[in-house]
Design an enzyme around this catalytic site. Structure first.
Site, PDB file in Angstrom:
ATOM      1  N   ASN A 295       0.906  -1.203   0.072  1.00  0.00           N
ATOM      2  CA  ASN A 295       0.050  -0.167   0.011  1.00  0.00           C
ATOM      3  C   ASN A 295       1.034   1.355  -0.031  1.00  0.00           C
ATOM      4  O   ASN A 295       2.002   1.246   0.753  1.00  0.00           O
ATOM      5  CB  ASN A 295      -0.979  -0.039   1.278  1.00  0.00           C
ATOM      6  CG  ASN A 295      -0.559  -0.361   2.542  1.00  0.00           C
ATOM      7  OD1 ASN A 295       0.663  -1.119   2.559  1.00  0.00           O
ATOM      8  ND2 ASN A 295      -1.004   0.229   3.356  1.00  0.00           N
TER       9      ASN A 295
ATOM     10  N   GLU B  52       0.344   5.347   0.782  1.00  0.00           N
ATOM     11  CA  GLU B  52      -0.570   6.115   1.088  1.00  0.00           C
ATOM     12  C   GLU B  52      -0.073   7.659   1.044  1.00  0.00           C
ATOM     13  O   GLU B  52       0.838   7.794   0.254  1.00  0.00           O
ATOM     14  CB  GLU B  52      -0.534   6.153   2.670  1.00  0.00           C
ATOM     15  CG  GLU B  52      -1.186   4.714   3.398  1.00  0.00           C
ATOM     16  CD  GLU B  52      -1.492   4.450   4.741  1.00  0.00           C
ATOM     17  OE1 GLU B  52      -0.911   5.412   5.573  1.00  0.00           O
ATOM     18  OE2 GLU B  52      -2.161   3.475   5.032  1.00  0.00           O
TER      19      GLU B  52
ATOM     20  N   CYS C  25      -4.257   0.667  -2.315  1.00  0.00           N
ATOM     21  CA  CYS C  25      -4.031  -0.519  -1.559  1.00  0.00           C
ATOM     22  C   CYS C  25      -3.029  -1.430  -2.321  1.00  0.00           C
ATOM     23  O   CYS C  25      -2.582  -1.351  -3.591  1.00  0.00           O
ATOM     24  CB  CYS C  25      -5.384  -1.571  -1.619  1.00  0.00           C
ATOM     25  SG  CYS C  25      -6.702  -0.721  -0.643  1.00  0.00           S
TER      26      CYS C  25
ATOM     27  N   GLU D 282      -2.871  -4.635  -3.211  1.00  0.00           N
ATOM     28  CA  GLU D 282      -3.574  -5.558  -4.097  1.00  0.00           C
ATOM     29  C   GLU D 282      -3.592  -4.893  -5.429  1.00  0.00           C
ATOM     30  O   GLU D 282      -3.333  -5.454  -6.478  1.00  0.00           O
ATOM     31  CB  GLU D 282      -5.002  -6.182  -3.741  1.00  0.00           C
ATOM     32  CG  GLU D 282      -4.894  -6.988  -2.562  1.00  0.00           C
ATOM     33  CD  GLU D 282      -5.117  -6.036  -1.142  1.00  0.00           C
ATOM     34  OE1 GLU D 282      -4.555  -5.008  -1.180  1.00  0.00           O
ATOM     35  OE2 GLU D 282      -5.747  -6.530  -0.289  1.00  0.00           O
TER      36      GLU D 282
ATOM     37  N   CYS E 117     -10.380  -5.283   0.421  1.00  0.00           N
ATOM     38  CA  CYS E 117     -11.211  -4.393   0.494  1.00  0.00           C
ATOM     39  C   CYS E 117     -12.129  -4.500  -0.480  1.00  0.00           C
ATOM     40  O   CYS E 117     -11.679  -5.034  -1.591  1.00  0.00           O
ATOM     41  CB  CYS E 117     -10.832  -2.926   0.723  1.00  0.00           C
ATOM     42  SG  CYS E 117     -10.324  -2.332  -0.873  1.00  0.00           S
TER      43      CYS E 117
HETATM   44  N1  THU Z   1      -5.127  -1.889   2.475  1.00  0.00           N
HETATM   45  C1  THU Z   1      -4.523  -2.608   1.636  1.00  0.00           C
HETATM   46  O1  THU Z   1      -3.623  -2.319   0.955  1.00  0.00           O
HETATM   47  N2  THU Z   1      -5.320  -3.601   1.383  1.00  0.00           N
HETATM   48  C2  THU Z   1      -6.470  -3.951   1.918  1.00  0.00           C
HETATM   49  O2  THU Z   1      -6.753  -5.162   1.521  1.00  0.00           O
HETATM   50  C3  THU Z   1      -6.951  -3.518   2.958  1.00  0.00           C
HETATM   51  C4  THU Z   1      -6.291  -2.021   3.427  1.00  0.00           C
HETATM   52  C5  THU Z   1      -4.490  -0.433   3.178  1.00  0.00           C
HETATM   53  C6  THU Z   1      -5.134   0.767   2.782  1.00  0.00           C
HETATM   54  C7  THU Z   1      -4.501   1.655   3.747  1.00  0.00           C
HETATM   55  O3  THU Z   1      -3.217   2.016   3.299  1.00  0.00           O
HETATM   56  C8  THU Z   1      -4.184   0.908   5.055  1.00  0.00           C
HETATM   57  O4  THU Z   1      -4.241  -0.461   4.438  1.00  0.00           O
HETATM   58  C9  THU Z   1      -5.385   0.919   5.995  1.00  0.00           C
HETATM   59  O5  THU Z   1      -6.630   0.747   5.752  1.00  0.00           O
END
Ligand code: THU
Length: 161
Positions: A62, A64, A73, A75, A112
């Site tokens: 991920n 941010e 994310c 994935e 998600c």
């Molecule tokens: N996140 C992911 O990278 N993948 C997921 O399946 C769930 C959430 C990340 C998004 C954000 O940067 C952090 O996790 C918290 O939500």
């Protein structure tokens, strides 16, 4: 009124030794990718390792942003990069892991909703399935296709005729 039940098959493992060497390798690569995530706001570092049918393994984590919705994310980082680099190659298996407070989380992390829809797009584009390995430290869950996590999916049939 009718009640319809939708069945999802999830395989659950408490011990990584029950998995194949290929699956364990993917989990390890996802774990390494987790540690490299850029997650200064949530501290929740997700890693993804995507095995393509040509044997290539694409990593994602991920990314941010101070403007939160601008982040992405793990994935989707992986599946979009796979689409950019190998536009004709379907994915076979995706391992997902998460790291927080200096350790991998006990429970399997789950993609998600937006990631599920994005992974489903890849499946429909290639008419194939992506196996998901959701790897926690104490438990691993495996589903054979995205639809198992996304019943009643919005698919291209809604846009047709
Ligand atoms: N996140 C992911 O990278 N993948 C997921 O399946 C769930 C959430 C990340 C998004 C954000 O940067 C952090 O996790 C918290 O939500």
């Amino acid at each position: 009124m009718k009640i319809k039940e939708i069945k999802t098959v999830i395989k659950e493992y408490n011990d990584e030794s029950e998995l194949s060497a290929e699956d364990n390798n993917l989990i390890n690569i996802a774990r390494e990718a987790s540690k490299k995530a850029y997650a200064p706001y949530s501290g929740f570092k997700v890693g993804a390792a995507l095995l393509l049918v040509n044997g290539e393994i694409i990593e994602g984590n991920n990314q941010e942003n101070v403007s939160y919705p601008a982040g992405l994310c793990a994935e989707r980082v992986a599946i979009f990069y796979a689409g950019a680099k190998y536009p004709d190659v379907p994915a076979k298996t995706l391992a997902i892991t998460a790291y927080k407070d200096q350790d991998f989380i006990d429970e399997p992390v789950t993609p998600c909703g937006s990631c599920r829809q994005t992974l489903f797009e890849h499946e429909s584009r290639f008419n194939s399935h992506i196996r998901l390995i959701l790897a926690g430290k104490k438990k691993i869950r495996i589903v054979d296709k995205i639809n198992d996590l996304l019943p009643l999916v919005f698919d291209k049939t809604y846009l047709e005729g």
